[in-house]
Design a protein around this motif. Structure first.
Motif, PDB file in Angstrom:
ATOM      1  N   THR A  97      40.079  26.563  83.265  1.00 32.93           N
ATOM      2  CA  THR A  97      39.927  25.566  82.202  1.00 32.93           C
ATOM      3  C   THR A  97      40.128  24.161  82.761  1.00 32.93           C
ATOM      4  OG1 THR A  97      40.732  27.159  80.575  1.00 32.93           O
ATOM      5  CG2 THR A  97      40.790  24.836  79.951  1.00 32.93           C
ATOM      6  N   ASP A  98      41.157  24.012  83.588  1.00 31.32           N
ATOM      7  CA  ASP A  98      41.463  22.708  84.182  1.00 31.32           C
ATOM      8  C   ASP A  98      41.466  22.838  85.696  1.00 31.32           C
ATOM      9  OD1 ASP A  98      41.964  21.315  81.692  1.00 31.32           O
ATOM     10  OD2 ASP A  98      43.796  22.510  81.555  1.00 31.32           O
ATOM     11  N   PRO A  99      40.373  22.497  86.363  1.00 28.19           N
ATOM     12  CA  PRO A  99      40.347  22.604  87.826  1.00 28.19           C
ATOM     13  C   PRO A  99      41.285  21.586  88.454  1.00 28.19           C
ATOM     14  CG  PRO A  99      38.403  21.453  87.049  1.00 28.19           C
ATOM     15  CD  PRO A  99      39.119  21.953  85.823  1.00 28.19           C
ATOM     16  N   PRO A 100      41.789  21.877  89.644  1.00 24.90           N
ATOM     17  CA  PRO A 100      42.685  20.918  90.297  1.00 24.90           C
ATOM     18  C   PRO A 100      41.895  19.735  90.832  1.00 24.90           C
ATOM     19  CG  PRO A 100      42.200  22.721  91.776  1.00 24.90           C
ATOM     20  CD  PRO A 100      41.550  23.062  90.472  1.00 24.90           C
ATOM     21  N   SER A 101      42.586  18.654  91.068  1.00 24.89           N
ATOM     22  CA  SER A 101      41.949  17.502  91.697  1.00 24.89           C
ATOM     23  C   SER A 101      41.946  17.696  93.204  1.00 24.89           C
ATOM     24  CB  SER A 101      42.698  16.221  91.328  1.00 24.89           C
ATOM     25  OG  SER A 101      44.042  16.323  91.742  1.00 24.89           O
ATOM     26  N   GLY A 102      41.175  16.859  93.873  1.00 29.38           N
ATOM     27  CA  GLY A 102      41.172  16.922  95.332  1.00 29.38           C
ATOM     28  C   GLY A 102      39.972  17.660  95.881  1.00 29.38           C
ATOM     29  N   ASP A 103      40.216  18.421  96.934  1.00 31.79           N
ATOM     30  CA  ASP A 103      39.136  18.996  97.738  1.00 31.79           C
ATOM     31  C   ASP A 103      38.563  20.274  97.131  1.00 31.79           C
ATOM     32  OD1 ASP A 103      41.519  20.287  98.086  1.00 31.79           O
ATOM     33  OD2 ASP A 103      41.238  20.673 100.229  1.00 31.79           O
ATOM     34  N   VAL A 104      38.081  20.200  95.894  1.00 30.76           N
ATOM     35  CA  VAL A 104      37.398  21.330  95.269  1.00 30.76           C
ATOM     36  C   VAL A 104      36.043  20.870  94.759  1.00 30.76           C
ATOM     37  CG1 VAL A 104      39.570  22.405  94.570  1.00 30.76           C
ATOM     38  CG2 VAL A 104      38.379  20.933  92.976  1.00 30.76           C
ATOM     39  N   VAL A 135      41.735  31.386  86.652  1.00 31.56           N
ATOM     40  CA  VAL A 135      42.866  31.089  87.537  1.00 31.56           C
ATOM     41  C   VAL A 135      44.065  30.544  86.776  1.00 31.56           C
ATOM     42  CG1 VAL A 135      43.662  29.570  89.395  1.00 31.56           C
ATOM     43  CG2 VAL A 135      41.468  30.748  89.596  1.00 31.56           C
ATOM     44  N   ASP A 136      43.843  29.638  85.838  1.00 31.58           N
ATOM     45  CA  ASP A 136      44.982  28.971  85.212  1.00 31.58           C
ATOM     46  C   ASP A 136      45.469  29.648  83.935  1.00 31.58           C
ATOM     47  OD1 ASP A 136      42.676  28.283  83.920  1.00 31.58           O
ATOM     48  OD2 ASP A 136      42.945  26.117  84.074  1.00 31.58           O
ATOM     49  N   ALA A 137      44.867  30.755  83.547  1.00 29.91           N
ATOM     50  CA  ALA A 137      45.250  31.415  82.292  1.00 29.91           C
ATOM     51  C   ALA A 137      46.684  31.936  82.367  1.00 29.91           C
ATOM     52  CB  ALA A 137      44.302  32.558  81.987  1.00 29.91           C
ATOM     53  N   GLY A 138      47.529  31.492  81.442  1.00 27.82           N
ATOM     54  CA  GLY A 138      48.892  31.998  81.347  1.00 27.82           C
ATOM     55  C   GLY A 138      49.838  31.531  82.418  1.00 27.82           C
ATOM     56  N   LEU A 139      49.435  30.524  83.199  1.00 26.08           N
ATOM     57  CA  LEU A 139      50.301  30.051  84.282  1.00 26.08           C
ATOM     58  C   LEU A 139      50.937  28.711  83.926  1.00 26.08           C
ATOM     59  CD1 LEU A 139      48.215  30.757  87.521  1.00 26.08           C
ATOM     60  CD2 LEU A 139      50.156  32.049  86.625  1.00 26.08           C
ATOM     61  N   PRO A 140      52.235  28.561  84.211  1.00 21.98           N
ATOM     62  CA  PRO A 140      52.844  27.238  84.083  1.00 21.98           C
ATOM     63  C   PRO A 140      52.318  26.319  85.186  1.00 21.98           C
ATOM     64  CG  PRO A 140      54.372  28.754  85.107  1.00 21.98           C
ATOM     65  CD  PRO A 140      53.177  29.567  84.694  1.00 21.98           C
ATOM     66  N   THR A 141      52.619  25.042  85.078  1.00 25.06           N
ATOM     67  CA  THR A 141      52.112  24.065  86.052  1.00 25.06           C
ATOM     68  C   THR A 141      52.464  24.452  87.484  1.00 25.06           C
ATOM     69  OG1 THR A 141      52.275  22.306  84.403  1.00 25.06           O
ATOM     70  CG2 THR A 141      52.128  21.644  86.705  1.00 25.06           C
ATOM     71  N   SER A 142      53.723  24.884  87.700  1.00 24.09           N
ATOM     72  CA  SER A 142      54.136  25.243  89.059  1.00 24.09           C
ATOM     73  C   SER A 142      53.371  26.457  89.569  1.00 24.09           C
ATOM     74  CB  SER A 142      55.640  25.512  89.093  1.00 24.09           C
ATOM     75  OG  SER A 142      55.972  26.587  88.220  1.00 24.09           O
ATOM     76  N   GLY A 143      53.111  27.406  88.664  1.00 22.60           N
ATOM     77  CA  GLY A 143      52.360  28.592  89.054  1.00 22.60           C
ATOM     78  C   GLY A 143      50.923  28.258  89.403  1.00 22.60           C
ATOM     79  N   ARG A 144      50.323  27.351  88.655  1.00 18.30           N
ATOM     80  CA  ARG A 144      48.954  26.931  88.978  1.00 18.30           C
ATOM     81  C   ARG A 144      48.894  26.291  90.362  1.00 18.30           C
ATOM     82  NH1 ARG A 144      46.644  24.222  83.341  1.00 18.30           N
ATOM     83  NH2 ARG A 144      47.353  25.911  81.968  1.00 18.30           N
ATOM     84  N   ALA A 145      49.867  25.424  90.640  1.00 18.16           N
ATOM     85  CA  ALA A 145      49.885  24.764  91.946  1.00 18.16           C
ATOM     86  C   ALA A 145      50.007  25.791  93.062  1.00 18.16           C
ATOM     87  CB  ALA A 145      51.038  23.767  91.994  1.00 18.16           C
TER      88      ALA A 145
END
Length: 226
Positions: free
Chosen positions: A194-201, A163-173
């Motif tokens: 690589t870096d899962p989001p925090s919160g309800d996951v 999911v987070d490959a090649g995405l800037p922070t805003s794109g990941r969000a």
């Protein structure tokens, strides 16, 4: 959209490629409608685990139950329940197709209506230019388009790799927000990052290992036509 998502229970599962063990002695539980993220650096077996949980990679030991279907005996049924939106390498939107061509192709393959695709695009909050090449879309919009085209058929679960490959922070969000909206329909979302989001996951950690080994995996491009 109201979907009955898949539930997954795994105990002591392991998988092996031609060059050795990919993952072993792994326990996990995923509830219906969860956003579950297999987390770890690239090369730790994330994609292989997604494939195994969806009946696309055979296990060498352990117990795996997907909504009452026990693998490997009922792997075919599980593959019908959980559909890939993106798996790397091997299953992504064709970069040289235009958005409208990708939509027409998906309608022909899966039989979904234009209305269902429009609803799925709204669900992940994108409105891509249908005359644009897939390769011209922002990476976040490109990934969410792949998600929407899969979600439109309302499977019980989807796979979203890297999911987070090649995405800037805003794109990941943006992508995580879209995946949360999909999970709110009841559909189970199995992702890797690589870096899962925090919160309800629900985070499924994997220990660091060597590069992913090639394994015996079903031909994903052929699979969507079944």
């Amino acid at each position: 959209m109201d979907v009955d998502g898949v539930a997954i229970l795994a105990r002591g599962i392991a998988a092996r490629g031609p060059e050795g063990i990919i993952f072993a002695d792994l326990d996990l539980r995923v509830e219906p409608g969860a956003l579950a993220v297999v987390a770890g650096p690239s090369g730790t077996g994330r994609t292989s685990l997604l494939l195994a949980l969806s009946g696309r990679l055979p296990l060498i030991t352990g117990h795996l139950d997907v909504s009452g279907h026990v693998l490997p005996a009922q792997a075919k049924a599980v593959r019908q329940l959980i559909r890939p939106a993106r798996l790397r390498p091997g299953y992504e939107l064709e970069a040289k197709h235009r958005v409208r061509e990708a939509i027409v192709e998906r309608r022909l393959i899966s039989g979904v209506s234009e209305r269902s695709i429009d609803a799925a695009l709204d669900k992940v909050r994108i409105a891509p230019d249908r005359t644009a090449l897939i390769d011209e879309l922002h990476p976040a919009e490109r990934l969410l388009l792949a998600v929407a085209l899969t979600v439109a058929a309302e499977p019980a679960g989807i796979l979203v790799d890297d999911v987070d490959a090649g995405l800037p922070t805003s794109g990941r969000a943006q992508v995580w927000a879209g995946l949360r909206e999909v999970a709110r329909t009841g559909m189970t979302v199995l992702a890797s990052a690589t870096d899962p989001p925090s919160g309800d996951v629900d985070v499924i950690p994997l220990p660091a290992r060597g590069p992913d080994r090639p394994t015996k995996v079903l031909d994903l491009q052929e699979e969507v036509t079944r």
